[in-house]
Design a protein around this motif. Structure first.
Motif, PDB file in Angstrom:
ATOM      1  N   PRO A   1       0.828  -1.211   0.000  1.00  0.00           N
ATOM      2  CA  PRO A   1       0.000   0.000   0.000  1.00  0.00           C
ATOM      3  C   PRO A   1       0.861   1.260   0.000  1.00  0.00           C
ATOM      4  O   PRO A   1       2.009   1.248   0.442  1.00  0.00           O
ATOM      5  CB  PRO A   1      -0.808  -0.116   1.287  1.00  0.00           C
ATOM      6  CG  PRO A   1       0.055  -0.933   2.189  1.00  0.00           C
ATOM      7  CD  PRO A   1       0.776  -1.900   1.302  1.00  0.00           C
ATOM      8  N   ARG A   2       0.283   2.326  -0.491  1.00  0.00           N
ATOM      9  CA  ARG A   2       0.954   3.622  -0.429  1.00  0.00           C
ATOM     10  C   ARG A   2       0.166   4.533   0.507  1.00  0.00           C
ATOM     11  O   ARG A   2      -1.057   4.437   0.628  1.00  0.00           O
ATOM     12  CB  ARG A   2       1.054   4.259  -1.818  1.00  0.00           C
ATOM     13  CG  ARG A   2      -0.277   4.485  -2.500  1.00  0.00           C
ATOM     14  CD  ARG A   2      -0.117   5.155  -3.868  1.00  0.00           C
ATOM     15  NE  ARG A   2      -1.412   5.219  -4.560  1.00  0.00           N
ATOM     16  CZ  ARG A   2      -2.312   6.163  -4.361  1.00  0.00           C
ATOM     17  NH1 ARG A   2      -2.051   7.163  -3.506  1.00  0.00           N
ATOM     18  NH2 ARG A   2      -3.463   6.159  -5.012  1.00  0.00           N
ATOM     19  N   VAL A   3       0.884   5.401   1.165  1.00  0.00           N
ATOM     20  CA  VAL A   3       0.244   6.384   2.045  1.00  0.00           C
ATOM     21  C   VAL A   3      -0.334   7.497   1.186  1.00  0.00           C
ATOM     22  O   VAL A   3       0.354   8.044   0.322  1.00  0.00           O
ATOM     23  CB  VAL A   3       1.249   6.955   3.057  1.00  0.00           C
ATOM     24  CG1 VAL A   3       0.576   8.008   3.943  1.00  0.00           C
ATOM     25  CG2 VAL A   3       1.842   5.850   3.907  1.00  0.00           C
ATOM     26  N   VAL A   4      -1.584   7.812   1.395  1.00  0.00           N
ATOM     27  CA  VAL A   4      -2.237   8.869   0.622  1.00  0.00           C
ATOM     28  C   VAL A   4      -1.857  10.218   1.218  1.00  0.00           C
ATOM     29  O   VAL A   4      -2.139  10.498   2.380  1.00  0.00           O
ATOM     30  CB  VAL A   4      -3.771   8.693   0.638  1.00  0.00           C
ATOM     31  CG1 VAL A   4      -4.440   9.859  -0.080  1.00  0.00           C
ATOM     32  CG2 VAL A   4      -4.147   7.376  -0.012  1.00  0.00           C
ATOM     33  N   THR A   5      -1.203  11.045   0.404  1.00  0.00           N
ATOM     34  CA  THR A   5      -0.773  12.374   0.862  1.00  0.00           C
ATOM     35  C   THR A   5      -1.490  13.503   0.145  1.00  0.00           C
ATOM     36  O   THR A   5      -1.541  14.625   0.659  1.00  0.00           O
ATOM     37  CB  THR A   5       0.751  12.537   0.666  1.00  0.00           C
ATOM     38  OG1 THR A   5       1.080  12.324  -0.722  1.00  0.00           O
ATOM     39  CG2 THR A   5       1.515  11.532   1.523  1.00  0.00           C
ATOM     40  N   ASP A   6      -2.042  13.225  -1.026  1.00  0.00           N
ATOM     41  CA  ASP A   6      -2.761  14.261  -1.752  1.00  0.00           C
ATOM     42  C   ASP A   6      -4.057  14.588  -1.009  1.00  0.00           C
ATOM     43  O   ASP A   6      -4.865  13.698  -0.729  1.00  0.00           O
ATOM     44  CB  ASP A   6      -3.095  13.765  -3.165  1.00  0.00           C
ATOM     45  CG  ASP A   6      -3.904  14.789  -3.945  1.00  0.00           C
ATOM     46  OD1 ASP A   6      -3.336  15.796  -4.375  1.00  0.00           O
ATOM     47  OD2 ASP A   6      -5.141  14.577  -4.077  1.00  0.00           O
ATOM     48  N   PRO A   7      -4.283  15.864  -0.667  1.00  0.00           N
ATOM     49  CA  PRO A   7      -5.463  16.242   0.126  1.00  0.00           C
ATOM     50  C   PRO A   7      -6.786  15.838  -0.524  1.00  0.00           C
ATOM     51  O   PRO A   7      -7.698  15.373   0.171  1.00  0.00           O
ATOM     52  CB  PRO A   7      -5.343  17.771   0.236  1.00  0.00           C
ATOM     53  CG  PRO A   7      -3.883  18.046   0.079  1.00  0.00           C
ATOM     54  CD  PRO A   7      -3.389  17.025  -0.900  1.00  0.00           C
ATOM     55  N   GLU A   8      -6.903  15.990  -1.833  1.00  0.00           N
ATOM     56  CA  GLU A   8      -8.151  15.646  -2.499  1.00  0.00           C
ATOM     57  C   GLU A   8      -8.412  14.139  -2.465  1.00  0.00           C
ATOM     58  O   GLU A   8      -9.540  13.697  -2.218  1.00  0.00           O
ATOM     59  CB  GLU A   8      -8.130  16.159  -3.948  1.00  0.00           C
ATOM     60  CG  GLU A   8      -8.191  17.676  -4.068  1.00  0.00           C
ATOM     61  CD  GLU A   8      -8.347  18.132  -5.500  1.00  0.00           C
ATOM     62  OE1 GLU A   8      -8.472  17.256  -6.393  1.00  0.00           O
ATOM     63  OE2 GLU A   8      -8.351  19.355  -5.736  1.00  0.00           O
ATOM     64  N   GLU A   9      -7.370  13.350  -2.696  1.00  0.00           N
ATOM     65  CA  GLU A   9      -7.534  11.896  -2.642  1.00  0.00           C
ATOM     66  C   GLU A   9      -7.805  11.452  -1.208  1.00  0.00           C
ATOM     67  O   GLU A   9      -8.607  10.539  -0.972  1.00  0.00           O
ATOM     68  CB  GLU A   9      -6.294  11.183  -3.180  1.00  0.00           C
ATOM     69  CG  GLU A   9      -6.483   9.668  -3.236  1.00  0.00           C
ATOM     70  CD  GLU A   9      -5.248   8.923  -3.707  1.00  0.00           C
ATOM     71  OE1 GLU A   9      -5.365   7.703  -3.969  1.00  0.00           O
ATOM     72  OE2 GLU A   9      -4.166   9.539  -3.798  1.00  0.00           O
ATOM     73  N   HIS A  10      -7.151  12.101  -0.253  1.00  0.00           N
ATOM     74  CA  HIS A  10      -7.354  11.770   1.164  1.00  0.00           C
ATOM     75  C   HIS A  10      -8.818  11.965   1.543  1.00  0.00           C
ATOM     76  O   HIS A  10      -9.439  11.102   2.171  1.00  0.00           O
ATOM     77  CB  HIS A  10      -6.440  12.665   2.019  1.00  0.00           C
ATOM     78  CG  HIS A  10      -6.311  12.229   3.446  1.00  0.00           C
ATOM     79  ND1 HIS A  10      -7.248  12.535   4.405  1.00  0.00           N
ATOM     80  CD2 HIS A  10      -5.348  11.521   4.079  1.00  0.00           C
ATOM     81  CE1 HIS A  10      -6.873  12.033   5.573  1.00  0.00           C
ATOM     82  NE2 HIS A  10      -5.725  11.412   5.404  1.00  0.00           N
TER      83      HIS A  10
END
Length: 217
Positions: free
Chosen positions: A107-116
């Motif tokens: 898995p990747r950590v979601v950092t993009d605010p919109e995707e988060h």
């Protein structure tokens, strides 16, 4: 179609394997809880958690302090729907009718605010459809305290068992009842929070989820 790898290939009961990717999506959309398998300090851990799906990505979330969400490397996520207890004539052939999915990946950590935000909405709406637009949304502090992981559904398998028990031929003549005890998830009428400070009815989107025959309870 689901891709077949050494980890997703069924080596036993191969007839239970499903290859249609839509069956994976349908299973994930119907399930409510997944189990996240991860290794922490050399010890395996399996954590039940809510999830959400957007297209071909599964989203998981939790506290930024959770070790299970901070470990790097591969994970295994499973979702199982129990459809029935299979009662055979012999103890050996008892089983379960079920649909299950197993997903492997890093898995990747979601950092993009919109995707988060989209991921948190997907997780919330998966567990409680209509709730995201009915509540106060996370503020900056709450968002910062929530870690979201995105896991590709590229490497996944689906296994399904249906039907009656499969006893040995010589056991069918035994005077022992055999069959399937079906199981399903039902929703009972909502229980209002005793701390509610306003006289409010149960929201329509919540009441609508109650299983019809349970609405008179």
């Amino acid at each position: 179609m689901l891709s077949t790898t050494e980890r997703t290939r069924l080596r036993r009961a191969k007839h239970k394997a499903r290859t249609d990717r839509t069956e994976l999506y349908d299973l994930l959309d119907e399930g409510l809880v997944c189990h996240l398998g991860v290794v922490v300090d050399g010890t395996p851990r399996v954590i039940p958690t809510g999830y959400g799906r957007i297209d071909d990505t599964l989203y998981l979330h939790g506290s930024t302090g959770a070790r299970s969400l901070r470990e790097e490397g591969e994970v295994c996520v499973t979702v199982t729907l129990l459809d029935g207890i299979v009662l055979a004539r012999s103890a050996f052939h008892h089983s379960m009718n079920h649909r299950s999915a197993m997903i492997f990946g890093t898995p990747r950590v979601v950092t993009d605010p919109e995707e988060h935000e989209a991921a948190l909405r997907a997780i919330t709406e998966h567990l409680a459809p209509g709730q995201w637009d009915a509540v106060r949304l996370p503020d900056a502090k709450e968002t910062a305290a929530t870690r979201v992981l995105a896991l590709s559904l590229e490497e996944a398998s689906v296994k399904v068992r249906t039907g009656p028990p499969g006893d040995d031929a010589e056991d069918y003549s035994l005077p022992i009842w055999a069959g399937v005890l079906p199981t399903r998830v039902v929703f009972d009428p909502p229980i209002t929070d005793p701390g509610l400070t306003h006289d409010l009815p149960v929201p329509e989107h919540v009441a609508a989820r109650v299983t019809p025959e349970r609405r008179t309870i």
